[in-house]
Write a protein that holds these residues in place. Sequence first.
Motif, PDB file in Angstrom:
ATOM      1  N   VAL A 188       9.871  -2.905 -14.202  1.00  0.00           N
ATOM      2  CA  VAL A 188       8.432  -2.635 -14.115  1.00  0.00           C
ATOM      3  C   VAL A 188       8.208  -1.190 -13.682  1.00  0.00           C
ATOM      4  O   VAL A 188       7.364  -0.476 -14.236  1.00  0.00           O
ATOM      5  CB  VAL A 188       7.753  -3.605 -13.125  1.00  0.00           C
ATOM      6  CG1 VAL A 188       6.290  -3.231 -12.953  1.00  0.00           C
ATOM      7  CG2 VAL A 188       7.875  -5.042 -13.620  1.00  0.00           C
ATOM      8  N   ARG A 189       8.995  -0.736 -12.708  1.00  0.00           N
ATOM      9  CA  ARG A 189       8.801   0.603 -12.142  1.00  0.00           C
ATOM     10  C   ARG A 189       9.115   1.705 -13.149  1.00  0.00           C
ATOM     11  O   ARG A 189       8.320   2.653 -13.298  1.00  0.00           O
ATOM     12  CB  ARG A 189       9.687   0.754 -10.912  1.00  0.00           C
ATOM     13  CG  ARG A 189       9.676   2.146 -10.323  1.00  0.00           C
ATOM     14  CD  ARG A 189      10.643   2.250  -9.143  1.00  0.00           C
ATOM     15  NE  ARG A 189      10.814   3.627  -8.728  1.00  0.00           N
ATOM     16  CZ  ARG A 189       9.985   4.283  -7.945  1.00  0.00           C
ATOM     17  NH1 ARG A 189       8.905   3.688  -7.477  1.00  0.00           N
ATOM     18  NH2 ARG A 189      10.231   5.533  -7.601  1.00  0.00           N
ATOM     19  N   ALA A 190      10.253   1.606 -13.832  1.00  0.00           N
ATOM     20  CA  ALA A 190      10.708   2.692 -14.710  1.00  0.00           C
ATOM     21  C   ALA A 190       9.705   3.027 -15.816  1.00  0.00           C
ATOM     22  O   ALA A 190       9.356   4.201 -15.995  1.00  0.00           O
ATOM     23  CB  ALA A 190      12.076   2.356 -15.289  1.00  0.00           C
ATOM     24  N   PRO A 191       9.202   2.039 -16.589  1.00  0.00           N
ATOM     25  CA  PRO A 191       8.238   2.384 -17.637  1.00  0.00           C
ATOM     26  C   PRO A 191       6.933   2.961 -17.090  1.00  0.00           C
ATOM     27  O   PRO A 191       6.371   3.895 -17.667  1.00  0.00           O
ATOM     28  CB  PRO A 191       7.982   1.043 -18.341  1.00  0.00           C
ATOM     29  CG  PRO A 191       9.166   0.203 -18.020  1.00  0.00           C
ATOM     30  CD  PRO A 191       9.572   0.609 -16.652  1.00  0.00           C
ATOM     31  N   LEU A 192       6.458   2.382 -15.959  1.00  0.00           N
ATOM     32  CA  LEU A 192       5.216   2.899 -15.359  1.00  0.00           C
ATOM     33  C   LEU A 192       5.391   4.345 -14.900  1.00  0.00           C
ATOM     34  O   LEU A 192       4.526   5.203 -15.140  1.00  0.00           O
ATOM     35  CB  LEU A 192       4.810   2.022 -14.174  1.00  0.00           C
ATOM     36  CG  LEU A 192       4.287   0.610 -14.493  1.00  0.00           C
ATOM     37  CD1 LEU A 192       4.053  -0.166 -13.200  1.00  0.00           C
ATOM     38  CD2 LEU A 192       3.003   0.668 -15.304  1.00  0.00           C
ATOM     39  N   LEU A 193       6.520   4.600 -14.250  1.00  0.00           N
ATOM     40  CA  LEU A 193       6.785   5.953 -13.763  1.00  0.00           C
ATOM     41  C   LEU A 193       6.987   6.917 -14.931  1.00  0.00           C
ATOM     42  O   LEU A 193       6.546   8.073 -14.873  1.00  0.00           O
ATOM     43  CB  LEU A 193       8.020   5.938 -12.864  1.00  0.00           C
ATOM     44  CG  LEU A 193       8.283   7.184 -12.015  1.00  0.00           C
ATOM     45  CD1 LEU A 193       7.108   7.436 -11.074  1.00  0.00           C
ATOM     46  CD2 LEU A 193       9.580   7.040 -11.237  1.00  0.00           C
ATOM     47  N   LEU A 246       3.123  -1.178  -8.926  1.00  0.00           N
ATOM     48  CA  LEU A 246       2.176  -0.206  -9.476  1.00  0.00           C
ATOM     49  C   LEU A 246       1.645   0.705  -8.364  1.00  0.00           C
ATOM     50  O   LEU A 246       1.511   1.923  -8.559  1.00  0.00           O
ATOM     51  CB  LEU A 246       1.024  -0.941 -10.160  1.00  0.00           C
ATOM     52  CG  LEU A 246      -0.088  -0.068 -10.762  1.00  0.00           C
ATOM     53  CD1 LEU A 246       0.481   0.839 -11.841  1.00  0.00           C
ATOM     54  CD2 LEU A 246      -1.215  -0.938 -11.308  1.00  0.00           C
ATOM     55  N   THR A 247       1.387   0.112  -7.198  1.00  0.00           N
ATOM     56  CA  THR A 247       0.923   0.900  -6.050  1.00  0.00           C
ATOM     57  C   THR A 247       1.964   1.948  -5.667  1.00  0.00           C
ATOM     58  O   THR A 247       1.631   3.118  -5.417  1.00  0.00           O
ATOM     59  CB  THR A 247       0.654  -0.027  -4.849  1.00  0.00           C
ATOM     60  OG1 THR A 247      -0.296  -1.021  -5.229  1.00  0.00           O
ATOM     61  CG2 THR A 247       0.139   0.762  -3.655  1.00  0.00           C
ATOM     62  N   GLU A 248       3.236   1.534  -5.620  1.00  0.00           N
ATOM     63  CA  GLU A 248       4.314   2.464  -5.263  1.00  0.00           C
ATOM     64  C   GLU A 248       4.428   3.583  -6.293  1.00  0.00           C
ATOM     65  O   GLU A 248       4.621   4.755  -5.934  1.00  0.00           O
ATOM     66  CB  GLU A 248       5.643   1.702  -5.160  1.00  0.00           C
ATOM     67  CG  GLU A 248       6.800   2.568  -4.694  1.00  0.00           C
ATOM     68  CD  GLU A 248       8.125   1.815  -4.671  1.00  0.00           C
ATOM     69  OE1 GLU A 248       9.129   2.407  -4.248  1.00  0.00           O
ATOM     70  OE2 GLU A 248       8.150   0.643  -5.107  1.00  0.00           O
ATOM     71  N   VAL A 249       4.285   3.246  -7.583  1.00  0.00           N
ATOM     72  CA  VAL A 249       4.374   4.247  -8.644  1.00  0.00           C
ATOM     73  C   VAL A 249       3.233   5.253  -8.540  1.00  0.00           C
ATOM     74  O   VAL A 249       3.433   6.473  -8.697  1.00  0.00           O
ATOM     75  CB  VAL A 249       4.377   3.562 -10.029  1.00  0.00           C
ATOM     76  CG1 VAL A 249       4.205   4.592 -11.150  1.00  0.00           C
ATOM     77  CG2 VAL A 249       5.676   2.787 -10.229  1.00  0.00           C
ATOM     78  N   ILE A 250       2.023   4.764  -8.281  1.00  0.00           N
ATOM     79  CA  ILE A 250       0.857   5.666  -8.143  1.00  0.00           C
ATOM     80  C   ILE A 250       1.085   6.661  -7.003  1.00  0.00           C
ATOM     81  O   ILE A 250       0.782   7.859  -7.123  1.00  0.00           O
ATOM     82  CB  ILE A 250      -0.427   4.852  -7.906  1.00  0.00           C
ATOM     83  CG1 ILE A 250      -0.796   4.078  -9.194  1.00  0.00           C
ATOM     84  CG2 ILE A 250      -1.579   5.751  -7.481  1.00  0.00           C
ATOM     85  CD1 ILE A 250      -1.942   3.102  -9.014  1.00  0.00           C
ATOM     86  N   VAL A 251       1.645   6.166  -5.888  1.00  0.00           N
ATOM     87  CA  VAL A 251       1.964   7.045  -4.758  1.00  0.00           C
ATOM     88  C   VAL A 251       2.952   8.124  -5.192  1.00  0.00           C
ATOM     89  O   VAL A 251       2.781   9.317  -4.881  1.00  0.00           O
ATOM     90  CB  VAL A 251       2.522   6.232  -3.584  1.00  0.00           C
ATOM     91  CG1 VAL A 251       3.104   7.165  -2.514  1.00  0.00           C
ATOM     92  CG2 VAL A 251       1.446   5.351  -2.976  1.00  0.00           C
TER      93      VAL A 251
END
Length: 573
Positions: free
Chosen positions: A137-142, A25-30
């Motif tokens: 996890v990354r794809a849907p958040l992004l 989540l931290t990486e996606v926010i960045v």
Amino acid sequence: MLYKFFVKYLKPYKKIVFIAPIFMLTEVIVDLFQPFLIQQIIDKGLGAGNINYVIRIGFFMCILSLIGILAGLSTIYLSSKISQNFGGYLREDTFKKIMSLSFKNLDHQSPSNLIIRLTNDVTQVQNLILMSFRILVRAPLLLVGSFFMAFFTAKSLSPIIVILVIVITVVLYIIVHKSTPFFTNSQKALDRLNTVLNENFTGIRAVKAFVREDYEINKFDKKNENLYSSSTKASLATALIMPFLMLCVNFGIVASLYFGGQFVIGGTLAVGQIVAFINYLLQILVSLLISGMLLMNVSRAIVSVKRIIEIHDMQPDITYKTETVDNIKGDVTFDHVYFKYSDNDEYILKDINFDAKAGETVGIIGLTGSGKSTLADLIPRLYDTTKGKVLIDNKDVKEYSEKSLRSQISIVLQKAILFAGKLNTNIRYGNQSASDIEVEEAAETAQAKEFIDKFPEKYEKFISQKGSNLSGGQRQRVSIARGLVGEPKILILDDSTSALDAKSEALVKEALANEHKDTTTFIIAQKISSIKTADKILVIDAGKLISIGTHEELLKSSELYKEIYESQLGKEA
């Protein structure tokens, strides 16, 4: 069921399972902040000629990028740790499950099929876990984050995203739905190909002896062609995703530039907003691309999960009493025993009745396929009777624990199966705690000491896989020694001296009679000379016990025994 399956193996790592998405989540926010900051640099920095602002925001972007990299590396480390442990424990549990299955369960599974499930299928599931924490996890958040950022950045261009997302989602669903059967067929084709490979590599000598290389190559080619065909269809479905999504990406960029340019000319949008919007659009489409590829892998992995669950859901055909210690004396009774392998089969054994006292030697003879080996398999409870009872010391074998039963009964098969490793380790397989002296005594009784002493390494000699560096007679003698080292109360020799010469066979029987007087011994044989001196001989024909008695008695009372004897007279008399 799938949910419970994954929870079971992820539960020991629930802390990591919770922490890994936080790093992601931290990486996606960045990643979501980067286009917004670029917009600020263009509109407020470059547009206003404020270089200090550009440097300040640029430095902040570098700090964010460093945080994103560290968060991404942490996610990779944690997801790798989870997936590797998941795969390791799943493979271990699956192997344990296979080991717990009875002979009847395993009769319906080919070795190559089980190997594929333990290797390829587990690897597919392991990769799914790895991708789930790194990508799923990354794809849907992004995707969701980019959609909202794009909407607030350039609300007037948001219909472009809505249209593209709907079109891409529908097409991806259709492709994944249509491709799942292809992955299932591909796995089945791989099973069939491995079965052919296993048969050929196991029976390579027979193939060469009968000059059947061309036939086997042709058979392999057909299975390989089936695998190629089914894999190609699955790959084709996967290959359609990339060009379709690239088309959507290009269409989205062109549409954004065209309509965005008009809004800029009209003064309702700034250049930085269009740049940020296109970046968010690309993030959305890349997320969809990754999701699409991941869904293809999920389809393949779900097929593998179901195949593994099939193994885990198998219930052993034979269950044992709780662990008890029973000292067996060696009396064996068959009480109206019937047996068949499945409900649709004919009875292999029909109404078998006999008693064997402790210390007796019982010979079993009959025509090929009469049920001799099946009868012997019921004593150590490798199979359960269909009707009737097998009793040891007047106690049903079903009342014994597995350890009590198997630790005091040894069965030596006609096909001597040895394992790669030291010779003494192979003999000790029958009793892990056997001393060196006990190993040597067992080898001497089996007439194996003679050739073992000729090896420079003696009992430390390395045995190749399946004992390929020993002769057939040597393998059988090592196998007999393995059966004797545990000092069994009941010993079953299933045509296990067939590869021995007459002299060696006579010496083995003499040693057994002298060294194992109290052992109840069952000898299944094709040659009457192997059972001629037995205390009693069972004559089996078409699953029925037609005669019982000593050699002399049977020559007078049993036509079949007399017929077998006379057919062997020239060689055996």
